[in-house]
Design an enzyme around this catalytic site. Structure first.
Site, PDB file in Angstrom:
ATOM      1  N   HIS A 182       0.825  -1.215   0.000  1.00 51.25           N
ATOM      2  CA  HIS A 182       0.000   0.000   0.000  1.00 51.25           C
ATOM      3  C   HIS A 182       0.860   1.267   0.000  1.00 51.25           C
ATOM      4  O   HIS A 182       0.558   2.219  -0.708  1.00 51.25           O
ATOM      5  CB  HIS A 182      -0.957   0.005   1.195  1.00 51.25           C
ATOM      6  CG  HIS A 182      -1.943  -1.134   1.163  1.00 51.25           C
ATOM      7  ND1 HIS A 182      -2.735  -1.463   2.223  1.00 51.25           N
ATOM      8  CD2 HIS A 182      -2.253  -2.019   0.168  1.00 51.25           C
ATOM      9  CE1 HIS A 182      -3.498  -2.502   1.897  1.00 51.25           C
ATOM     10  NE2 HIS A 182      -3.218  -2.863   0.660  1.00 51.25           N
ATOM     11  N   HIS A 192      -9.326  -1.437  -5.089  1.00 48.11           N
ATOM     12  CA  HIS A 192      -8.283  -1.837  -4.149  1.00 48.11           C
ATOM     13  C   HIS A 192      -7.301  -2.814  -4.797  1.00 48.11           C
ATOM     14  O   HIS A 192      -6.086  -2.732  -4.585  1.00 48.11           O
ATOM     15  CB  HIS A 192      -8.841  -2.442  -2.860  1.00 48.11           C
ATOM     16  CG  HIS A 192      -7.736  -2.749  -1.905  1.00 48.11           C
ATOM     17  ND1 HIS A 192      -7.162  -1.766  -1.124  1.00 48.11           N
ATOM     18  CD2 HIS A 192      -7.004  -3.865  -1.704  1.00 48.11           C
ATOM     19  CE1 HIS A 192      -6.146  -2.283  -0.466  1.00 48.11           C
ATOM     20  NE2 HIS A 192      -6.024  -3.565  -0.791  1.00 48.11           N
ATOM     21  N   ASP A 200      -3.267  -2.473  -5.180  1.00 45.10           N
ATOM     22  CA  ASP A 200      -2.279  -3.520  -4.879  1.00 45.10           C
ATOM     23  C   ASP A 200      -1.407  -3.813  -6.105  1.00 45.10           C
ATOM     24  O   ASP A 200      -0.190  -3.987  -5.992  1.00 45.10           O
ATOM     25  CB  ASP A 200      -2.983  -4.829  -4.476  1.00 45.10           C
ATOM     26  CG  ASP A 200      -3.497  -4.821  -3.050  1.00 45.10           C
ATOM     27  OD1 ASP A 200      -3.058  -3.985  -2.251  1.00 45.10           O
ATOM     28  OD2 ASP A 200      -4.356  -5.679  -2.744  1.00 45.10           O
ATOM     29  N   HIS A 244      -1.019 -11.191  -4.977  1.00 45.93           N
ATOM     30  CA  HIS A 244       0.339 -10.651  -4.943  1.00 45.93           C
ATOM     31  C   HIS A 244       1.348 -11.566  -5.659  1.00 45.93           C
ATOM     32  O   HIS A 244       2.249 -11.088  -6.329  1.00 45.93           O
ATOM     33  CB  HIS A 244       0.784 -10.422  -3.501  1.00 45.93           C
ATOM     34  CG  HIS A 244      -0.025  -9.364  -2.808  1.00 45.93           C
ATOM     35  ND1 HIS A 244      -0.096  -8.069  -3.264  1.00 45.93           N
ATOM     36  CD2 HIS A 244      -0.802  -9.413  -1.705  1.00 45.93           C
ATOM     37  CE1 HIS A 244      -0.884  -7.366  -2.461  1.00 45.93           C
ATOM     38  NE2 HIS A 244      -1.334  -8.159  -1.515  1.00 45.93           N
TER      39      HIS A 244
HETATM   40 ZN    ZN Z   1      -4.107  -4.421  -0.474  1.00 47.77          ZN
END
Ligand code: ZN
Length: 226
Positions: free
Chosen positions: A16, A182, A186, A212
């Site tokens: 973030h 969001h 990311d 991720h």
């Molecule tokens: Zn996040």
């Protein structure tokens, strides 16, 4: 840590704050941490953006290295899950990012997407208002499972964006398509690890239901372009 120490320090949840830096076009910053994890704050990048803008930003001028362009498609698709991330050239200078979020049918989060543009070597016009405020989220089912495992016991749904069949539980969306925004936040933070954004990266990256791990794999592939 001193040079030569074997155990390199590791820091969790960097995405973030890295996203905030990348979205604001900041290429030089010193981050000091006194713990193993960046504070989650409200689960968005908004507090980082506000703090950075309040502190002020200095224009250092051109970085002196040429921008990098994605000329050939790079495709990382997991056929088993249908998740994937594709990078390729774009007619528009700068980096176009698209995130497509799709939970299985019956999920309280409907299919949605979000996109943004990051000019080469500059801030994104839409990032601070339309991407950074989007918070980390979970479905009610995921939150209940986490709670059963003893996680997040100190947090109530008011502190987190928990999405049930009727929408956010004891909460409200800040933005339209907040979950997809969001994920876009990311994605930018994860891709910034390629180290090329300061020089400027030209191309388009589309991620579909990635996390991720897949985003990081794309960042590693992009490193080779530099
Ligand atoms: Zn996040």
């Amino acid at each position: 840590m001193r040079p030569g120490d074997k155990a390199a320090p590791s820091v969790q949840t960097v995405e973030h704050v890295l996203s905030a830096l990348a979205g604001l076009g900041i290429t030089d910053a010193l981050l000091e941490l006194d713990g193993p994890e960046v504070p989650i704050l409200d689960g968005s990048a908004g507090p980082f953006v506000e703090a950075i803008l309040a502190a002020g930003v200095v224009d250092l001028g051109p970085v002196g290295m040429p921008a990098v362009s994605i000329l050939e498609p790079i495709s990382l698709i997991d056929p088993a899950s249908g998740t994937g991330i594709i990078a390729g050239p774009s007619a528009r200078p700068g980096l176009e990012l698209v995130y497509e979020l799709e939970y299985p049918p019956g999920s309280p989060i409907p299919p949605q997407s979000a996109s943004m543009h990051l000019p080469a070597g500059g801030p994104s016009a839409e990032y601070a208002a339309w991407v950074a405020p989007a918070r980390t989220f979970s479905t009610l089912q995921e939150a209940q499972m986490a709670r059963q495992m003893g996680l997040f016991a100190h947090l109530s749904p008011k502190d987190m964006l928990v999405i049930g069949p009727e929408g956010p539980v004891e909460n409200a969306y800040r933005l339209e398509n907040e979950p997809a925004r969001h994920k876009l936040l990311d994605l930018l933070g994860d891709l910034s690890l390629c180290g090329l954004l300061a020089r400027g990266l030209n191309g388009k990256v589309t991620a579909r239901r990635t996390g991720h791990a897949q985003n990081h794999e794309m960042a590693r592939r992009l490193v080779a372009l530099g």
